[in-house]
Design a protein around this motif. Structure first.
Motif, PDB file in Angstrom:
ATOM      1  N   ALA A  91       0.732  -1.306  -0.319  1.00 46.72           N
ATOM      2  CA  ALA A  91       0.182   0.027  -0.088  1.00 46.72           C
ATOM      3  C   ALA A  91       0.648   1.181  -0.180  1.00 46.72           C
ATOM      4  CB  ALA A  91      -1.123  -0.161   1.299  1.00 46.72           C
ATOM      5  N   VAL A  92       2.195   0.792   0.894  1.00 50.01           N
ATOM      6  CA  VAL A  92       2.742   2.415   1.068  1.00 50.01           C
ATOM      7  C   VAL A  92       3.660   2.959  -0.564  1.00 50.01           C
ATOM      8  CG1 VAL A  92       4.472   3.465   2.224  1.00 50.01           C
ATOM      9  CG2 VAL A  92       2.957   2.337   3.257  1.00 50.01           C
ATOM     10  N   GLY A  93       4.039   1.413  -1.164  1.00 51.98           N
ATOM     11  CA  GLY A  93       4.614   1.518  -2.091  1.00 51.98           C
ATOM     12  C   GLY A  93       3.495   2.106  -3.544  1.00 51.98           C
ATOM     13  N   LEU A  94       2.244   1.846  -3.556  1.00 53.78           N
ATOM     14  CA  LEU A  94       1.229   2.215  -4.017  1.00 53.78           C
ATOM     15  C   LEU A  94       1.028   3.872  -3.812  1.00 53.78           C
ATOM     16  CD1 LEU A  94      -1.706   0.838  -5.196  1.00 53.78           C
ATOM     17  CD2 LEU A  94      -1.951   3.043  -4.554  1.00 53.78           C
ATOM     18  N   LEU A  95       1.242   3.979  -3.051  1.00 53.21           N
ATOM     19  CA  LEU A  95       1.267   5.877  -2.637  1.00 53.21           C
ATOM     20  C   LEU A  95       2.574   6.204  -3.018  1.00 53.21           C
ATOM     21  CD1 LEU A  95      -0.440   5.594   1.379  1.00 53.21           C
ATOM     22  CD2 LEU A  95      -1.635   7.212  -0.831  1.00 53.21           C
ATOM     23  N   ALA A  96       3.754   6.021  -2.409  1.00 56.88           N
ATOM     24  CA  ALA A  96       4.415   6.481  -3.479  1.00 56.88           C
ATOM     25  C   ALA A  96       4.303   6.683  -4.289  1.00 56.88           C
ATOM     26  CB  ALA A  96       5.942   5.829  -3.236  1.00 56.88           C
ATOM     27  N   ALA A  97       4.363   5.640  -5.271  1.00 56.80           N
ATOM     28  CA  ALA A  97       4.311   5.932  -6.614  1.00 56.80           C
ATOM     29  C   ALA A  97       3.042   6.693  -6.757  1.00 56.80           C
ATOM     30  CB  ALA A  97       3.743   4.290  -7.124  1.00 56.80           C
ATOM     31  N   LEU A 137      -4.927  11.742   0.963  1.00 61.00           N
ATOM     32  CA  LEU A 137      -6.304  10.767   1.599  1.00 61.00           C
ATOM     33  C   LEU A 137      -6.691  10.777   3.117  1.00 61.00           C
ATOM     34  CD1 LEU A 137      -3.651   8.870  -0.200  1.00 61.00           C
ATOM     35  CD2 LEU A 137      -5.260   7.123   0.057  1.00 61.00           C
ATOM     36  N   PRO A 138      -8.641  10.916   3.175  1.00 58.91           N
ATOM     37  CA  PRO A 138      -8.308  10.864   4.195  1.00 58.91           C
ATOM     38  C   PRO A 138      -7.719  10.248   5.396  1.00 58.91           C
ATOM     39  CG  PRO A 138      -9.928  10.821   2.610  1.00 58.91           C
ATOM     40  CD  PRO A 138      -8.923  10.460   2.213  1.00 58.91           C
ATOM     41  N   VAL A 139      -7.721  11.019   6.906  1.00 61.01           N
ATOM     42  CA  VAL A 139      -7.515  10.030   8.286  1.00 61.01           C
ATOM     43  C   VAL A 139      -8.058   8.420   8.073  1.00 61.01           C
ATOM     44  CG1 VAL A 139      -7.435  11.164   9.167  1.00 61.01           C
ATOM     45  CG2 VAL A 139      -6.113   9.525   9.486  1.00 61.01           C
ATOM     46  N   GLU A 140      -9.872   8.591   7.706  1.00 58.19           N
ATOM     47  CA  GLU A 140     -10.397   7.858   8.071  1.00 58.19           C
ATOM     48  C   GLU A 140     -10.368   6.079   6.906  1.00 58.19           C
ATOM     49  OE1 GLU A 140     -12.029  11.863   9.225  1.00 58.19           O
ATOM     50  OE2 GLU A 140     -11.060  10.988   7.383  1.00 58.19           O
ATOM     51  N   THR A 141      -9.784   7.100   6.041  1.00 61.49           N
ATOM     52  CA  THR A 141      -9.700   5.676   5.710  1.00 61.49           C
ATOM     53  C   THR A 141      -8.224   4.849   5.978  1.00 61.49           C
ATOM     54  OG1 THR A 141      -7.952   6.726   4.085  1.00 61.49           O
ATOM     55  CG2 THR A 141     -10.064   6.228   3.177  1.00 61.49           C
ATOM     56  N   ALA A 142      -8.011   3.096   6.035  1.00 65.66           N
ATOM     57  CA  ALA A 142      -7.286   2.505   6.001  1.00 65.66           C
ATOM     58  C   ALA A 142      -5.906   2.943   5.047  1.00 65.66           C
ATOM     59  CB  ALA A 142      -7.063   0.780   5.282  1.00 65.66           C
ATOM     60  N   ILE A 143      -6.378   3.318   4.000  1.00 63.35           N
ATOM     61  CA  ILE A 143      -4.793   3.515   3.401  1.00 63.35           C
ATOM     62  C   ILE A 143      -4.230   5.331   4.196  1.00 63.35           C
ATOM     63  CG2 ILE A 143      -3.525   4.944   1.685  1.00 63.35           C
ATOM     64  CD1 ILE A 143      -4.881   2.605  -0.101  1.00 63.35           C
ATOM     65  N   GLY A 144      -5.601   6.068   4.085  1.00 63.30           N
ATOM     66  CA  GLY A 144      -4.186   7.417   4.698  1.00 63.30           C
ATOM     67  C   GLY A 144      -4.271   7.604   6.665  1.00 63.30           C
ATOM     68  N   LEU A 180      -5.334   3.194  13.632  1.00 61.90           N
ATOM     69  CA  LEU A 180      -4.914   4.553  13.597  1.00 61.90           C
ATOM     70  C   LEU A 180      -5.640   5.728  13.117  1.00 61.90           C
ATOM     71  CD1 LEU A 180      -1.941   2.616  11.698  1.00 61.90           C
ATOM     72  CD2 LEU A 180      -2.115   3.599  13.489  1.00 61.90           C
ATOM     73  N   MET A 181      -6.812   5.101  13.285  1.00 59.26           N
ATOM     74  CA  MET A 181      -7.771   6.067  12.863  1.00 59.26           C
ATOM     75  C   MET A 181      -8.555   6.962  13.567  1.00 59.26           C
ATOM     76  SD  MET A 181     -10.153   3.821  10.551  1.00 59.26           S
ATOM     77  CE  MET A 181      -9.411   2.936   8.795  1.00 59.26           C
TER      78      MET A 181
END
Length: 442
Positions: free
Chosen positions: A352-358, A373-380, A404-405
């Motif tokens: 997921a962090v690789g996806l975000l960096a890209a 990304l909203p901190v309410e989401t898993a990725i955010g 974390l949310m």
């Protein structure tokens, strides 16, 4: 020529390369395995090799944060989740894969992409051009030294341990039985029951077993709680394992109709169903001791091991101090970090962090900005933890989790809170995705 250089072909680097290439950017993916170098943990030169386990954990997107993360990544066309779905094996509500077929699928997709050049080479210096460093927790010494020199501080570190794998035909199924806890998933796990006396004898054997000795510089390195060696748990108290990976609750032994006092579970590790992973049995016992002690488990008295457990040192950077909100190194903004080296923990979190960096790099190349990304989401929530949700002094590896949310309003009953977290997350993700249609690659 390339637009973006990625260092590291694990799950994060492979995901990042795929996202960039699908957006039309030219990628050079440098992977030292296959070029004359290897790591203490990897067994092949395939991209996205899964080392510790074959599980991406829960795939329940209604009540589990990692399952929610799976869902969000699928919506962002994750290569890692696509290949995981293609090569999944039975594991109840978890997403587990045939790890060899999965790595082969990712490698084939990456190597066949016209915008990706896979180069088997070791990189020991920080590049001057746009780069994503996704070397994982086993970063080679040269690059690790370059990162330390640039950041002015040593990387943090922890130990990560690997669980053994057993051949199915060596398991005594007259003693064991197949079932998932609380009957969730049918017969996806093999269960080895222990009586009270057998359990206490096993715990004592773990405590007395000969362990791997650490080098001087490793002795003060802490373990990550989510991957604690089985014998270290045993040393915390005689009942610790029975309330952890060896709990018998929710498992009806067909011979007695009752829950066993304790139980060892094995999870299918390949598509053929010939290899089974000892769940939660990461270990630093010496190999001969593993064979001797694990064969005292009922049903495993004749066990043949396809792989024994092991332990290796993992390193990660002080991300909240060193990285900005888009995963760029503050002192060298041409460099982004992704994957476990950022301090996220877990296969799917790394990807997921690789996806975000890209995705951040794609927007930057286009002269655009990808909204946070909203901190309410898993990725955010995961991104926020890495880049600012924790202090540098207290920063530790972390799996994605609801903690974390932002908290929910108190009006929700405890039984409804997990579902409330996921409902809120999906709503926030929908709004964010709709607002980013011009920035998010198709």
């Amino acid at each position: 020529m390339h637009d973006i250089h990625i260092i590291g072909g694990g799950l994060a680097g492979s995901e990042a390369a795929w996202q960039l290439a699908e957006a039309g950017l030219r990628v050079r993916l440098s992977e030292m395995r296959g070029g004359g170098d290897n790591t203490p943990a990897h067994e092949s030169d395939r991209l996205a090799e899964m080392v510790c386990s074959n599980s991406f954990r829960s795939d329940d997107a209604e009540n589990n944060c990692v399952g929610l993360l799976h869902q969000e990544m699928r919506r962002l066309d994750s290569l890692i989740l696509r290949e995981a779905d293609r090569h999944r094996v039975p594991a109840g509500s978890a997403l587990a894969v045939d790890r060899e077929a999965f790595a082969a699928g990712v490698t084939s997709a990456i190597e066949a992409h016209p915008n990706i050049a896979v180069v088997r080479e070791r990189i020991d210096a920080l590049p001057a051009h746009p780069t994503i460093i996704a070397t994982g927790p086993l970063t080679c010494s040269g690059l690790a030294a370059a990162i330390a020199a640039e950041t002015g501080s040593d990387a943090l570190a922890f130990f990560d341990a690997i669980a053994p794998i057993v051949h199915l035909d060596s398991i005594d199924m007259s003693v064991c039985w197949k079932a998932a806890r609380w009957d969730k998933g049918g017969d996806d796990y093999i269960n080895c029951p222990l009586t009270r006396d057998e359990y206490h004898a096993f715990v004592e054997a773990l405590r007395q077993g000969e362990k791997t000795e650490f080098k001087e510089w490793e002795k003060d390195t802490p373990y990550f709680e989510g991957c604690m060696p089985i014998e270290v748990m045993a040393e915390r108290g005689v009942e610790t394992l029975r309330f952890g990976p060896m709990k018998g609750v929710g498992l009806d032994d067909p011979r007695t109709g009752r829950w066993p006092y304790a139980c060892v579970q094995l999870r299918q590790d390949n598509a053929l169903g010939t290899l089974w992973n000892m769940v939660g049995f990461q270990t630093k016992l010496r190999h001969a001791e593993q064979v001797r002690i694990f064969r005292t488990i009922p049903g495993l008295q004749n066990a043949e091991f396809a792989r024994l457990g092991g332990i290796h040192r993992n390193s990660f950077i002080r991300s909240p101090e060193l990285l900005d909100s888009e995963l760029r190194l503050k002192s060298r903004p041409n460099i982004r970090f992704a994957g476990q080296i950022t301090g996220c923990e877990g296969y799917v979190e790394s990807a997921a962090v690789g996806l975000l960096a890209a995705r951040f790099a794609i927007a930057e190349q286009r002269g655009e900005t990808l909204a946070a990304l909203p901190v309410e989401t898993a990725i955010g929530a995961l991104l926020n933890h890495i880049t600012g949700g924790a202090t540098a002094q207290s920063y530790q590896p972390m799996n994605v989790n609801f903690g974390l949310m932002p908290p929910l309003p108190s009006r929700f009953r405890k039984a409804d809170r997990k579902k409330a977290f996921t409902d809120r997350a999906r709503g926030a993700f929908d709004v964010w995705l709709a607002d980013q249609r011009e920035t998010i690659p198709a």
